[in-house]
Write an enzyme that holds these catalytic residues in place. Structure first.
Site, PDB file in Angstrom:
ATOM      1  N   TRP A   1       0.814  -1.224   0.000  1.00 16.41           N
ATOM      2  CA  TRP A   1       0.000   0.000   0.000  1.00 16.41           C
ATOM      3  C   TRP A   1       0.843   1.268   0.000  1.00 16.41           C
ATOM      4  O   TRP A   1       0.307   2.371  -0.134  1.00 16.41           O
ATOM      5  CB  TRP A   1      -0.907   0.032   1.228  1.00 16.41           C
TER       6      TRP A   1
ATOM      7  N   HIS B   1      12.744  -2.523  -1.561  1.00 19.51           N
ATOM      8  CA  HIS B   1      11.902  -1.929  -2.611  1.00 19.51           C
ATOM      9  C   HIS B   1      12.690  -0.798  -3.276  1.00 19.51           C
ATOM     10  O   HIS B   1      13.450  -0.089  -2.625  1.00 19.51           O
ATOM     11  CB  HIS B   1      10.604  -1.399  -1.990  1.00 19.51           C
TER      12      HIS B   1
ATOM     13  N   GLY C   1       4.684   2.019 -10.971  1.00 18.56           N
ATOM     14  CA  GLY C   1       3.838   3.207 -10.883  1.00 18.56           C
ATOM     15  C   GLY C   1       3.747   4.005 -12.170  1.00 18.56           C
ATOM     16  O   GLY C   1       3.228   5.118 -12.178  1.00 18.56           O
TER      17      GLY C   1
ATOM     18  N   SER D   1       3.346  -2.135 -12.338  1.00 19.51           N
ATOM     19  CA  SER D   1       2.118  -1.851 -13.092  1.00 19.51           C
ATOM     20  C   SER D   1       1.328  -3.116 -13.444  1.00 19.51           C
ATOM     21  O   SER D   1       0.778  -3.210 -14.546  1.00 19.51           O
ATOM     22  CB  SER D   1       2.438  -1.028 -14.347  1.00 19.51           C
TER      23      SER D   1
ATOM     24  N   GLY E   1       1.366  -2.525  -6.407  1.00 19.85           N
ATOM     25  CA  GLY E   1       1.291  -1.223  -5.738  1.00 19.85           C
ATOM     26  C   GLY E   1      -0.079  -0.595  -5.941  1.00 19.85           C
ATOM     27  O   GLY E   1      -1.035  -0.902  -5.236  1.00 19.85           O
ATOM     28  N   GLY E   2      -0.196   0.267  -6.941  1.00 15.91           N
ATOM     29  CA  GLY E   2      -1.417   1.046  -7.158  1.00 15.91           C
ATOM     30  C   GLY E   2      -2.694   0.221  -7.160  1.00 15.91           C
ATOM     31  O   GLY E   2      -3.691   0.597  -6.526  1.00 15.91           O
TER      32      GLY E   2
END
Ligand code: PEP
Length: 253
Positions: free
Chosen positions: A10, A98, A176, A216, A237-238
């Site tokens: 997150w 990361h 991202g 992504s 992620g997103g």
């Protein structure tokens, strides 16, 4: 049989209440819709961990992870969180290395080796991230860079510890940006990573280690990525910030 894992990172998103709500939605959708044996790791900000732990009691396929940890065991390190503390609030995993930690917090492979050691000491499974920038990819040194990220942080481990490590290949240019690696590019690197792990630790260990792809990943590209022979899941992620998109990615298996 290696584990299929989809982990949601997150990052620095979600208030406390929003985070708890998101976990509840993920649990509900997972229970209703996920038919495959896919493990999920939820890696929220630290403040959410303690409250999420009891929500996962009846969900053996969903585990808790942290996004980072200190390389120190305890003491006067203001603002840091130790791996023993993470274990005490129910974490089983910790993301280490990361690219945002490498880039914005100057984390080096040497430091990451220490974080991996202390995570393993406290029975946390590291999700160790490696990945190249676009310049590094274009320079042709792509494979050398990934190999050094792996060797400098992991090659000192005894085999029984290396077995606990999950590797995440995350090309920095894909994180991202909406620009994912093609399934062929991702498979090429995952195959390479498995091969060099086999060279160092043996075929049996390499065959059993989970290697996740990150960068992504979305519901519409997860299935193709996850169908590659050396891709054992994703670090998201997103798209992990909404239960619907996250679970649709999990259903890519
Ligand atoms: C990540 O941060 O690990 C990541 C893969 O992000 P995104 O899915 O948003 O590219």
């Amino acid at each position: 049989m290696r584990k299929k894992i989809v982990a949601g990172n997150w990052k620095m998103n979600k208030s406390f209440d929003e985070g708890i709500q998101l976990v509840k939605e993920i649990i509900e959708l997972y229970a209703q819709e996920v038919k495959s044996q896919t493990y999920v790791v939820i890696a929220p900000p630290y403040i959410h961990l303690h409250k999420i732990q009891p929500l996962l009691f009846d969900m053996p396929m969903i585990a808790l992870g942290a996004q980072n940890c200190s390389e120190m065991s305890s003491g006067a390190y203001t603002g840091e969180i130790s791996t023993a503390m993470l274990k005490s609030v129910g974490c089983d995993y910790v993301i280490i290395g990361h690219s945002e930690r490498r880039q914005y917090f100057n984390e080096t492979n040497d430091l990451l080796a220490k974080k991996i050691d202390i995570a393993l000491t406290n029975l946390l499974q590291p999700i160790y991230c490696v990945g190249e920038t676009l310049d590094e990819r274009n320079s042709g040194k792509l494979f050398e860079i990934i190999e050094s990220q792996l060797s400098e942080a992991l090659y000192h481990l005894p085999s029984e510890n290396m077995r606990q490590v999950v590797v995440a290949y995350e090309p920095v240019w894909a994180i991202g940006t909406g620009q994912t690696a093609s399934s062929a590019q991702a498979q090429e690197m995952h195959g390479f990573i498995r091969k060099i792990i086999a060279k160092k630790f043996g075929d049996e260990l390499a065959e059993n280690i989970s290697i996740l792809y990150g960068g992504s990943v979305k519901p519409d590209n997860a299935k193709e990525l996850f169908s590659q022979p050396d891709i054992d899941g994703g670090l998201i992620g997103g798209a992990a910030l909404q239960a619907r998109s996250f679970i649709d990615i999990v259903k890519g298996f």
